[in-house]
Design an enzyme around this catalytic site. Structure first.
Site, PDB file in Angstrom:
ATOM      1  N   CYS A   1       0.068   3.964   2.573  1.00 25.06           N
ATOM      2  CA  CYS A   1       0.127   3.709   3.874  1.00 25.06           C
ATOM      3  C   CYS A   1       1.773   3.597   4.303  1.00 25.06           C
ATOM      4  CB  CYS A   1      -0.236   2.206   4.012  1.00 25.06           C
ATOM      5  SG  CYS A   1      -1.887   1.782   3.332  1.00 25.06           S
ATOM      6  N   ASP A   2       2.332   3.080   3.243  1.00 33.24           N
ATOM      7  CA  ASP A   2       4.030   2.699   3.733  1.00 33.24           C
ATOM      8  C   ASP A   2       4.879   3.499   2.717  1.00 33.24           C
ATOM      9  OD1 ASP A   2       3.060   0.899   5.134  1.00 33.24           O
ATOM     10  OD2 ASP A   2       3.129  -0.921   4.092  1.00 33.24           O
TER      11      ASP A   2
ATOM     12  N   CYS B   1       0.972  -1.271   0.086  1.00 32.67           N
ATOM     13  CA  CYS B   1       0.086  -0.104  -0.079  1.00 32.67           C
ATOM     14  C   CYS B   1       0.971   1.213  -0.085  1.00 32.67           C
ATOM     15  CB  CYS B   1      -0.874  -0.091   1.204  1.00 32.67           C
ATOM     16  SG  CYS B   1      -1.692   1.545   1.580  1.00 32.67           S
TER      17      CYS B   1
HETATM   18  P1  FAD Z   1     -10.548  -6.043   5.972  1.00 34.31           P
HETATM   19  O1  FAD Z   1      -9.691  -5.517   6.991  1.00 34.31           O
HETATM   20  O2  FAD Z   1     -10.018  -6.950   4.718  1.00 34.31           O
HETATM   21  O3  FAD Z   1     -11.389  -7.247   6.954  1.00 34.31           O
HETATM   22  C1  FAD Z   1     -12.226  -8.098   6.475  1.00 34.31           C
HETATM   23  C2  FAD Z   1     -12.791  -9.208   7.588  1.00 34.31           C
HETATM   24  O4  FAD Z   1     -13.765  -9.823   6.962  1.00 34.31           O
HETATM   25  C3  FAD Z   1     -12.043  -9.740   8.473  1.00 34.31           C
HETATM   26  O5  FAD Z   1     -12.400 -10.018   9.650  1.00 34.31           O
HETATM   27  C4  FAD Z   1     -12.041 -11.168   7.642  1.00 34.31           C
HETATM   28  O6  FAD Z   1     -11.592 -12.356   8.485  1.00 34.31           O
HETATM   29  C5  FAD Z   1     -13.398 -11.023   7.258  1.00 34.31           C
HETATM   30  N1  FAD Z   1     -13.970 -12.174   6.252  1.00 34.31           N
HETATM   31  C6  FAD Z   1     -13.476 -12.108   5.002  1.00 34.31           C
HETATM   32  N2  FAD Z   1     -14.018 -13.180   4.314  1.00 34.31           N
HETATM   33  C7  FAD Z   1     -14.881 -13.680   5.062  1.00 34.31           C
HETATM   34  C8  FAD Z   1     -15.910 -14.688   5.165  1.00 34.31           C
HETATM   35  N3  FAD Z   1     -16.041 -15.528   3.883  1.00 34.31           N
HETATM   36  N4  FAD Z   1     -16.669 -14.882   6.045  1.00 34.31           N
HETATM   37  C9  FAD Z   1     -16.523 -14.559   7.215  1.00 34.31           C
HETATM   38  N5  FAD Z   1     -15.599 -13.375   7.590  1.00 34.31           N
HETATM   39  C10 FAD Z   1     -14.836 -12.997   6.433  1.00 34.31           C
HETATM   40  N6  FAD Z   1      -4.929   1.157   5.485  1.00 34.31           N
HETATM   41  C11 FAD Z   1      -4.429   2.356   6.043  1.00 34.31           C
HETATM   42  O7  FAD Z   1      -5.592   3.258   6.195  1.00 34.31           O
HETATM   43  N7  FAD Z   1      -3.450   2.759   6.557  1.00 34.31           N
HETATM   44  C12 FAD Z   1      -2.304   2.070   6.722  1.00 34.31           C
HETATM   45  O8  FAD Z   1      -1.149   2.062   7.049  1.00 34.31           O
HETATM   46  C13 FAD Z   1      -2.479   0.569   6.215  1.00 34.31           C
HETATM   47  N8  FAD Z   1      -1.540  -0.383   5.819  1.00 34.31           N
HETATM   48  C14 FAD Z   1      -1.925  -1.613   5.361  1.00 34.31           C
HETATM   49  C15 FAD Z   1      -1.008  -2.419   5.316  1.00 34.31           C
HETATM   50  C16 FAD Z   1      -1.147  -3.694   4.932  1.00 34.31           C
HETATM   51  C17 FAD Z   1       0.049  -4.718   4.877  1.00 34.31           C
HETATM   52  C18 FAD Z   1      -2.219  -4.259   4.311  1.00 34.31           C
HETATM   53  C19 FAD Z   1      -2.651  -5.485   3.578  1.00 34.31           C
HETATM   54  C20 FAD Z   1      -3.327  -2.991   4.390  1.00 34.31           C
HETATM   55  C21 FAD Z   1      -3.187  -1.739   4.613  1.00 34.31           C
HETATM   56  N9  FAD Z   1      -4.058  -0.782   4.843  1.00 34.31           N
HETATM   57  C22 FAD Z   1      -4.004   0.318   5.391  1.00 34.31           C
HETATM   58  C23 FAD Z   1      -5.520  -1.019   4.074  1.00 34.31           C
HETATM   59  C24 FAD Z   1      -6.427  -1.394   5.269  1.00 34.31           C
HETATM   60  O9  FAD Z   1      -6.069  -2.363   6.130  1.00 34.31           O
HETATM   61  C25 FAD Z   1      -7.783  -1.888   4.659  1.00 34.31           C
HETATM   62  O10 FAD Z   1      -8.285  -0.820   3.885  1.00 34.31           O
HETATM   63  C26 FAD Z   1      -8.851  -1.819   5.885  1.00 34.31           C
HETATM   64  O11 FAD Z   1      -8.370  -2.986   6.538  1.00 34.31           O
HETATM   65  C27 FAD Z   1     -10.151  -2.437   4.865  1.00 34.31           C
HETATM   66  O12 FAD Z   1     -11.083  -2.783   6.098  1.00 34.31           O
HETATM   67  P2  FAD Z   1     -12.289  -3.744   5.719  1.00 34.31           P
HETATM   68  O13 FAD Z   1     -13.011  -3.830   6.946  1.00 34.31           O
HETATM   69  O14 FAD Z   1     -13.165  -3.358   4.535  1.00 34.31           O
HETATM   70  O15 FAD Z   1     -11.629  -5.230   5.327  1.00 34.31           O
END
Ligand code: FAD
Length: 307
Positions: A133-134, A130
């Site tokens: 982010c990084d 990202c």
């Molecule tokens: P996610 O965080 O992906 O959460 C998804 C959830 O759904 C999880 O609980 C998972 O277990 C669950 N799930 C998935 N499929 C299923 C299923 N079939 N059944 C039940 N549960 C399921 N963003 C920033 O703003 N700042 C940062 O510094 C940053 N750094 C990052 C670094 C890395 C390495 C990564 C990978 C991402 C980073 N991001 C950052 C992006 C940020 O993490 C995401 O935008 C954010 O987490 C998205 O949130 P979300 O709740 O939509 O999904």
């Protein structure tokens, strides 16, 4: 049945559960792993009002906040399908079914990985996914961006303003990014673009990335580039495979199509965060979207016929 059933325990799901529970309605949250992608993140510097935090800490905070409300939390369970009968029914991989009047889908996404040696070993130790982010962690350093599509070239342009030098490596013989982006990247003095480059290994000193190895697909030669970071930009895959058999409209990339209230194509089903068509994938954006979807679901519930 629940009034609102949230699927996913990342920032979007946690925000949705808190907003729903604060309406005093029966709220459930089912997630494979609480915290989502945040659990895979080390330093977070763009969570507004918190200058620095770390993934596991933010994740624990999300969970604690959700637990302050009477949310029924079910973890280590994967959703396998969703359908509407009289109520919405979420089928879990375990075989159990959860019923709810409304659902917020917040299953997030995952970065597509290169699958080469060193990538997993140096994840968060120079291997990043990202740029928003990084990027700033690589100020003044030489980095590579792998992938010459729109996200790769956008990342290169973005990083070029922060880091010393960016090398873009694209597997194909041409860049797939929009012309205007390619022209902009090519005009930047500190950006080099190499096509026909197959990245074969991320190199490191045991604790951090110090280079990468690629094969020139024209000559067949193997070459090493010295650098401090590698941004992998070969796609973000939404976790929506379980919706393929449902009537929920997805775009060609598999993202859940939502409107400005988070509503999907099935009445009563809302969605938020990285699993959706929302243009930018970030923690604060997912949280806002989770709140929107929960409020959208609440509006739906108070209008739905009483039965
Ligand atoms: P996610 O965080 O992906 O959460 C998804 C959830 O759904 C999880 O609980 C998972 O277990 C669950 N799930 C998935 N499929 C299923 C299923 N079939 N059944 C039940 N549960 C399921 N963003 C920033 O703003 N700042 C940062 O510094 C940053 N750094 C990052 C670094 C890395 C390495 C990564 C990978 C991402 C980073 N991001 C950052 C992006 C940020 O993490 C995401 O935008 C954010 O987490 C998205 O949130 P979300 O709740 O939509 O999904």
């Amino acid at each position: 049945p629940y009034d609102v059933l949230v699927v996913g325990g990342g920032p979007a799901g946690a925000a949705a559960a808190i907003y729903a529970a604060r309406k005093g309605i029966r709220t459930g949250l089912v997630a494979e792993r609480f915290g989502g992608q945040v659990m895979d993140t080390v330093g977070i510097e763009n969570f507004i009002s918190v200058p620095y935090t770390e993934g596991p800490k933010l994740s624990a905070g999300l969970e604690q906040h959700v637990k302050e409300y009477g949310v029924d939390i079910i973890t280590e369970q994967r959703a396998a399908a969703i359908q509407r009968n009289k109520l919405l029914e979420l089928e879990l991989q375990s075989g159990a079914t959860l019923a709810s009047r409304s659902v917020v889908l917040a299953t997030g996404a995952r970065w597509r990985e290169l699958g080469v040696p060193g990538e997993a070993q140096y994840r968060n130790k120079g291997v990043a996914y990202c740029p928003h982010c990084d990027g700033p962690f690589f100020k003044g350093k030489h980095v590579a961006v792998i992938g010459g599509g729109n996200s790769g070239i956008e990342a290169a342009i973005d990083l070029a303003g922060i880091v010393k030098h960016v090398t873009v490596l694209e597997f194909a013989d041409t860049l797939r990014a929009d012309d205007v982006l390619v022209r902009k990247a090519r005009s930047m003095e500190n950006v080099d673009i190499i096509t026909n480059a197959q990245t074969t290994e991320i190199l490191g000193d045991g604790s951090r990335v110090n280079g990468l190895r690629y094969t020139d697909r024209v000559s067949g030669d193997s070459r090493d580039v010295e650098l401090a970071g590698v941004f992998v930009q070969i796609g973000l895959v939404p976790n929506t495979e379980f919706l393929r058999e449902s009537d929920i409209a997805l775009n060609p990339m598999g993202e859940i199509q939502i409107d400005e209230r988070g509503a999907t194509s099935i009445p009563g089903v809302f969605a938020a965060g990285d699993a959706t068509t929302v243009p930018y994938k970030q923690i604060v954006i997912s949280m806002g979207a989770g709140a929107t979807a929960a409020l959208g679901a609440f509006d739906y519930l108070i209008r739905a016929s009483v039965d």
